[in-house]
Design a protein around this motif. Structure first.
Motif, PDB file in Angstrom:
ATOM      1  N   MET A 185      -3.692  14.642  -2.152  1.00  4.27           N
ATOM      2  CA  MET A 185      -4.820  14.203  -1.496  1.00  4.27           C
ATOM      3  C   MET A 185      -4.978  12.899  -1.503  1.00  4.27           C
ATOM      4  N   GLU A 186      -4.361  11.923  -2.457  1.00  7.68           N
ATOM      5  CA  GLU A 186      -4.399  10.657  -2.626  1.00  7.68           C
ATOM      6  C   GLU A 186      -3.575   9.936  -1.544  1.00  7.68           C
ATOM      7  N   VAL A 187      -2.313  10.593  -1.297  1.00  7.47           N
ATOM      8  CA  VAL A 187      -1.296  10.280  -0.384  1.00  7.47           C
ATOM      9  C   VAL A 187      -1.945  10.422   0.871  1.00  7.47           C
TER      10      VAL A 187
ATOM     11  N   GLU B  17      10.438   9.080  15.162  1.00  4.54           N
ATOM     12  CA  GLU B  17      10.686   9.171  13.637  1.00  4.54           C
ATOM     13  C   GLU B  17       9.554  10.217  13.296  1.00  4.54           C
ATOM     14  N   ALA B  18       8.289   9.597  13.761  1.00  7.45           N
ATOM     15  CA  ALA B  18       6.984  10.539  13.259  1.00  7.45           C
ATOM     16  C   ALA B  18       7.011  12.000  13.779  1.00  7.45           C
ATOM     17  N   LEU B  19       7.489  12.139  14.928  1.00 12.45           N
ATOM     18  CA  LEU B  19       7.427  13.402  15.437  1.00 12.45           C
ATOM     19  C   LEU B  19       8.667  14.282  14.892  1.00 12.45           C
ATOM     20  N   PHE B  20       9.873  13.531  14.368  1.00 13.63           N
ATOM     21  CA  PHE B  20      10.775  14.162  13.775  1.00 13.63           C
ATOM     22  C   PHE B  20      10.419  14.609  12.255  1.00 13.63           C
ATOM     23  N   LEU B  21       9.607  13.896  11.757  1.00 10.29           N
ATOM     24  CA  LEU B  21       9.399  14.171  10.554  1.00 10.29           C
ATOM     25  C   LEU B  21       8.268  15.325  10.335  1.00 10.29           C
ATOM     26  N   ILE B  22       7.273  15.388  11.316  1.00 10.73           N
ATOM     27  CA  ILE B  22       6.376  16.307  11.476  1.00 10.73           C
ATOM     28  C   ILE B  22       7.175  17.674  11.826  1.00 10.73           C
TER      29      ILE B  22
ATOM     30  N   LEU C 292       0.739  -1.185   0.121  1.00 12.98           N
ATOM     31  CA  LEU C 292      -0.211   0.123  -0.002  1.00 12.98           C
ATOM     32  C   LEU C 292       0.838   1.251  -0.092  1.00 12.98           C
ATOM     33  N   ALA C 293       1.912   1.380   0.800  1.00 12.91           N
ATOM     34  CA  ALA C 293       2.692   2.375   1.131  1.00 12.91           C
ATOM     35  C   ALA C 293       3.630   2.667  -0.345  1.00 12.91           C
ATOM     36  N   ILE C 294       4.019   1.493  -0.894  1.00 14.16           N
ATOM     37  CA  ILE C 294       4.737   1.577  -2.034  1.00 14.16           C
ATOM     38  C   ILE C 294       4.141   2.111  -3.235  1.00 14.16           C
ATOM     39  N   ILE C 295       3.003   1.469  -3.385  1.00 12.22           N
ATOM     40  CA  ILE C 295       2.219   1.875  -4.504  1.00 12.22           C
ATOM     41  C   ILE C 295       1.525   3.456  -4.424  1.00 12.22           C
ATOM     42  N   THR C 296       1.125   3.681  -3.246  1.00 15.28           N
ATOM     43  CA  THR C 296       0.685   5.131  -2.880  1.00 15.28           C
ATOM     44  C   THR C 296       2.015   6.183  -3.294  1.00 15.28           C
ATOM     45  N   PHE C 297       3.198   5.839  -2.970  1.00 13.80           N
ATOM     46  CA  PHE C 297       4.263   6.539  -3.333  1.00 13.80           C
ATOM     47  C   PHE C 297       4.442   6.789  -4.828  1.00 13.80           C
TER      48      PHE C 297
ATOM     49  N   ASP D 290       3.828  -5.104  17.270  1.00 15.12           N
ATOM     50  CA  ASP D 290       4.434  -5.126  16.095  1.00 15.12           C
ATOM     51  C   ASP D 290       3.663  -4.475  14.863  1.00 15.12           C
ATOM     52  N   ARG D 291       2.276  -4.650  14.825  1.00 11.18           N
ATOM     53  CA  ARG D 291       1.611  -4.466  13.801  1.00 11.18           C
ATOM     54  C   ARG D 291       1.537  -2.789  13.963  1.00 11.18           C
ATOM     55  N   LYS D 292       1.502  -2.198  15.094  1.00 16.20           N
ATOM     56  CA  LYS D 292       1.432  -0.774  15.140  1.00 16.20           C
ATOM     57  C   LYS D 292       2.750  -0.149  14.819  1.00 16.20           C
ATOM     58  N   MET D 293       3.955  -0.672  15.021  1.00 11.56           N
ATOM     59  CA  MET D 293       5.071  -0.414  14.754  1.00 11.56           C
ATOM     60  C   MET D 293       5.260  -0.168  13.131  1.00 11.56           C
ATOM     61  N   CYS D 294       4.592  -1.308  12.222  1.00 11.40           N
ATOM     62  CA  CYS D 294       4.490  -1.346  10.955  1.00 11.40           C
ATOM     63  C   CYS D 294       3.905  -0.069  10.485  1.00 11.40           C
ATOM     64  N   LEU D 295       2.576  -0.080  11.020  1.00  6.22           N
ATOM     65  CA  LEU D 295       1.696   1.138  10.597  1.00  6.22           C
ATOM     66  C   LEU D 295       2.273   2.553  10.846  1.00  6.22           C
ATOM     67  N   ILE D 296       2.946   2.740  12.037  1.00  4.49           N
ATOM     68  CA  ILE D 296       3.473   4.126  12.264  1.00  4.49           C
ATOM     69  C   ILE D 296       4.562   4.284  11.187  1.00  4.49           C
ATOM     70  N   SER D 297       5.259   3.280  11.034  1.00  4.27           N
ATOM     71  CA  SER D 297       6.733   3.583  10.105  1.00  4.27           C
ATOM     72  C   SER D 297       5.919   3.835   8.382  1.00  4.27           C
ATOM     73  N   ALA D 298       4.884   3.201   8.204  1.00  2.00           N
ATOM     74  CA  ALA D 298       4.188   3.389   6.933  1.00  2.00           C
ATOM     75  C   ALA D 298       3.488   4.728   6.930  1.00  2.00           C
ATOM     76  N   TRP D 299       2.846   5.431   7.784  1.00  2.00           N
ATOM     77  CA  TRP D 299       2.345   6.510   7.772  1.00  2.00           C
ATOM     78  C   TRP D 299       3.611   7.710   8.001  1.00  2.00           C
ATOM     79  N   SER D 300       4.530   7.430   8.754  1.00  2.00           N
ATOM     80  CA  SER D 300       5.759   8.220   8.585  1.00  2.00           C
ATOM     81  C   SER D 300       6.412   8.462   7.296  1.00  2.00           C
ATOM     82  N   PHE D 301       6.458   7.437   6.706  1.00  2.00           N
ATOM     83  CA  PHE D 301       6.819   7.276   5.155  1.00  2.00           C
ATOM     84  C   PHE D 301       6.152   7.870   4.077  1.00  2.00           C
ATOM     85  N   LEU D 302       5.010   7.976   4.276  1.00  4.33           N
ATOM     86  CA  LEU D 302       3.991   8.821   3.189  1.00  4.33           C
ATOM     87  C   LEU D 302       4.184  10.325   3.665  1.00  4.33           C
ATOM     88  N   LEU D 303       4.046  10.622   5.003  1.00  2.00           N
ATOM     89  CA  LEU D 303       4.221  11.705   5.559  1.00  2.00           C
ATOM     90  C   LEU D 303       5.610  12.434   4.980  1.00  2.00           C
ATOM     91  N   SER D 304       6.608  11.776   4.992  1.00  2.00           N
ATOM     92  CA  SER D 304       7.878  12.107   4.163  1.00  2.00           C
ATOM     93  C   SER D 304       7.766  12.420   2.844  1.00  2.00           C
TER      94      SER D 304
END
Length: 259
Positions: free
Chosen positions: A144-146, A218-223, A132-137, A170-184
């Motif tokens: 808006m789609e991102v 990581e998320a806070l840093f990107l924000i 999902l993250a790669i395809i969105t990127f 573990d699931r939450k860690m992956c989700l937050i990393s993906a969210w941060s990736f798209l934010l970046s």
């Protein structure tokens, strides 16, 4: 003519001759994806992924895009867990390979609803999340789609938020990393301040979590880094935090945790 040159010419000829054979192999594996036996389909997806990962097959992918896309989607829709994971991986590789923007957006439109549905199933969906993250990127047409995909991931972050089970963490860690990736990938000014209610306070609380503090940091840093801090201000869940100067506080938090 030297022997070395002759060998070089033979090598060039062999390379040119090898390209059709790769295409024929992929065609064979695509046919295997229609087989009823799961092991055949899994082996075929594994082989396609190996080929697409080892050498860029842009010409073949452009010519056979529809076949590749919809065979992968069938596996994603109907296959067991292992097959769905491989199909998600294959779709991500397809997104990275395709150059035509219309085809890329077709890939986005056709695959992201299925991958989002997989996330909402609350199962072990790390491969689907990666896809999902790669395809969105690679395939989005606008910010808006991102952000829509970020919102879907954000909603999943908060599912079962009170659970401390290892699988949930573990699931939450992956989700937050993906969210941060798209934010970046976004400029801060493009973000909607209405979408991220409580994000800073949520990630700040996670700094105390032994497992999740790294991805929260990581998320806070990107924000802070990408200039989107102003879009998160005034939306804190905890009213008490408004007494702080967040623009001063956040860099201090990051510095303390980083060091």
């Amino acid at each position: 003519m030297t022997a070395g040159k002759m060998r070089g010419e033979a090598d060039d000829g062999d390379s040119a001759a090898a390209l059709p054979s790769i295409s024929m192999r992929i065609d064979h594996y695509l046919d295997e994806l229609l087989k009823k036996k799961v092991s055949k389909r899994v082996d075929a997806l594994t082989s396609i992924i190996r080929i697409l990962s080892s050498r860029m097959q842009t010409e073949f992918v452009e010519k056979n895009f529809a076949t590749l896309l919809y065979r992968f989607l069938i596996s994603l829709k109907k296959g067991p867990a292992r097959e769905r994971d491989l199909a998600s991986n294959a779709l991500g590789l397809l997104a990275m390979t395709i150059h035509c923007r219309d085809k890329a957006h077709e890939l986005y439109n056709e695959s992201t609803p299925l991958l989002s549905k997989a996330l909402n199933s609350n199962s072990n969906t790390s491969k689907e999340l990666d896809g999902l993250a790669i395809i969105t990127f690679f395939c989005n047409e606008n910010s808006m789609e991102v952000e829509n995909m970020m919102q879907i991931i954000w909603d999943n972050i908060h599912q079962g938020s009170d659970s401390t089970a290892t699988g949930n963490t573990d699931r939450k860690m992956c989700l937050i990393s993906a969210w941060s990736f798209l934010l970046s990938t976004l400029d801060g000014w493009r973000l909607s301040c209405r979408c991220w209610k409580g994000a800073i306070s949520y990630f700040s609380r996670l700094l105390e979590d032994e497992v999740l503090h790294g991805v929260a940091l990581e998320a806070l840093f990107l924000i802070y880094e990408n200039g989107s801090l102003h879009n998160f201000l005034g939306t804190l869940l905890d009213p008490k935090m408004k007494q702080f100067n967040i623009q001063t506080l956040l860099p201090k938090i990051i510095h303390q945790r980083w060091n």
